[in-house]
Design a protein around this motif. Structure first.
Motif, mmCIF file in Angstrom:
data_model
loop_
_atom_site.group_PDB
_atom_site.id
_atom_site.type_symbol
_atom_site.label_atom_id
_atom_site.label_comp_id
_atom_site.label_asym_id
_atom_site.label_seq_id
_atom_site.Cartn_x
_atom_site.Cartn_y
_atom_site.Cartn_z
ATOM 1 N N SER A 11 0.826 -1.194 0.000
ATOM 2 C CA SER A 11 0.000 0.000 0.000
ATOM 3 C C SER A 11 0.870 1.258 0.000
ATOM 4 C CB SER A 11 -0.924 -0.011 1.219
ATOM 5 O OG SER A 11 -1.638 1.182 1.288
ATOM 6 N N TRP A 12 1.880 1.305 0.884
ATOM 7 C CA TRP A 12 2.775 2.461 0.918
ATOM 8 C C TRP A 12 3.524 2.577 -0.402
ATOM 9 C CZ3 TRP A 12 4.228 7.047 1.794
ATOM 10 C CH2 TRP A 12 5.534 7.447 1.551
ATOM 11 N N TYR A 15 1.220 4.048 -2.967
ATOM 12 C CA TYR A 15 0.954 5.460 -2.672
ATOM 13 C C TYR A 15 2.158 6.320 -3.069
ATOM 14 C CZ TYR A 15 -0.578 9.597 -0.104
ATOM 15 O OH TYR A 15 -0.976 10.865 0.235
ATOM 16 N N GLU A 16 3.340 5.900 -2.673
ATOM 17 C CA GLU A 16 4.557 6.647 -2.999
ATOM 18 C C GLU A 16 4.750 6.723 -4.513
ATOM 19 O OE1 GLU A 16 9.114 6.642 -1.413
ATOM 20 O OE2 GLU A 16 8.228 4.692 -1.903
ATOM 21 N N HIS A 18 2.460 6.462 -6.842
ATOM 22 C CA HIS A 18 1.402 7.297 -7.408
ATOM 23 C C HIS A 18 1.697 8.784 -7.200
ATOM 24 C CE1 HIS A 18 -2.572 8.566 -8.678
ATOM 25 N NE2 HIS A 18 -2.704 9.223 -7.545
ATOM 26 N N PHE A 50 -4.916 6.188 4.367
ATOM 27 C CA PHE A 50 -4.673 7.362 3.525
ATOM 28 C C PHE A 50 -3.968 8.456 4.330
ATOM 29 C CE2 PHE A 50 -5.985 11.631 2.284
ATOM 30 C CZ PHE A 50 -5.438 11.689 1.018
ATOM 31 N N ASN A 53 -0.335 7.377 5.136
ATOM 32 C CA ASN A 53 0.507 7.461 3.937
ATOM 33 C C ASN A 53 0.782 8.910 3.559
ATOM 34 O OD1 ASN A 53 0.904 4.718 3.581
ATOM 35 N ND2 ASN A 53 -0.833 4.488 2.207
ATOM 36 N N THR A 54 -0.209 9.778 3.714
ATOM 37 C CA THR A 54 -0.006 11.197 3.407
ATOM 38 C C THR A 54 1.026 11.804 4.358
ATOM 39 O OG1 THR A 54 -2.257 11.398 2.542
ATOM 40 C CG2 THR A 54 -1.140 13.442 3.189
ATOM 41 N N TYR A 57 4.449 10.507 3.364
ATOM 42 C CA TYR A 57 4.940 11.087 2.112
ATOM 43 C C TYR A 57 5.385 12.538 2.321
ATOM 44 C CZ TYR A 57 5.435 12.031 -2.826
ATOM 45 O OH TYR A 57 5.948 12.352 -4.053
#
Length: 144
Positions: A11-12, A15-16, A18, A50, A53-54, A57
């Motif tokens: 998942s991370w 996300y990274e 993307h 979410f 992860n935000t 990031y």
């Protein structure tokens, strides 16, 4: 378990990948496309994947940001009905569940959000994905 660990890493990684592919690449120094980035109007009403992860990031890339919103209320002046926007007149005052402040304008609605945001304010930031955000029983900063 291994499955949970694998899903978290995948998942991370997604996300990274993307974020880097859509806008994070402009943070890379020394390119013609290099540019400053200001992330605004993000928020959450739960400390979700979410959100985590935000935070990770923004911290890893040392991105500048603004949290949305501070206020506990919002005005509903339009709504999407049957595929079309319709005006709400007069506007209706509603609770904004993403607001940082609670209804009294003094308390913090989501102490975990404030703790995470405080950790990424400094440059470079100190936020870690495994940090426990706070305990109401221990910290007055958490509303306890």
């Amino acid at each position: 378990s291994f499955a949970i660990l694998f899903w978290g890493l995948a998942s991370w990684n997604w996300y990274e990948w993307h974020m880097d592919g859509t806008w994070g690449f402009v943070l890379e120094r020394g390119h013609e496309y290099t540019a400053p980035v200001w992330v605004s109007e993000f928020g959450a009403s739960v400390r979700s994947e979410f959100w985590l992860n935000t935070m990770r990031y923004l911290s890893a890339r040392d991105v500048d940001w603004a949290f949305w919103p501070l206020n506990p209320f919002k005005w509903k002046n339009s709504e999407f009905v049957n595929g079309h926007w319709q005006t709400v007149d007069p506007p209706v005052k509603q609770n904004d569940t993403w607001g940082l402040l609670a209804d009294d304008w003094m308390s913090i609605r989501y102490p975990w959000a404030l703790q995470d945001l405080k950790a990424i304010m400094a440059s470079p930031s100190t936020w870690m994905p495994n940090d426990y955000p706070c305990s109401r029983m221990v910290s007055s900063e958490c509303g306890g």
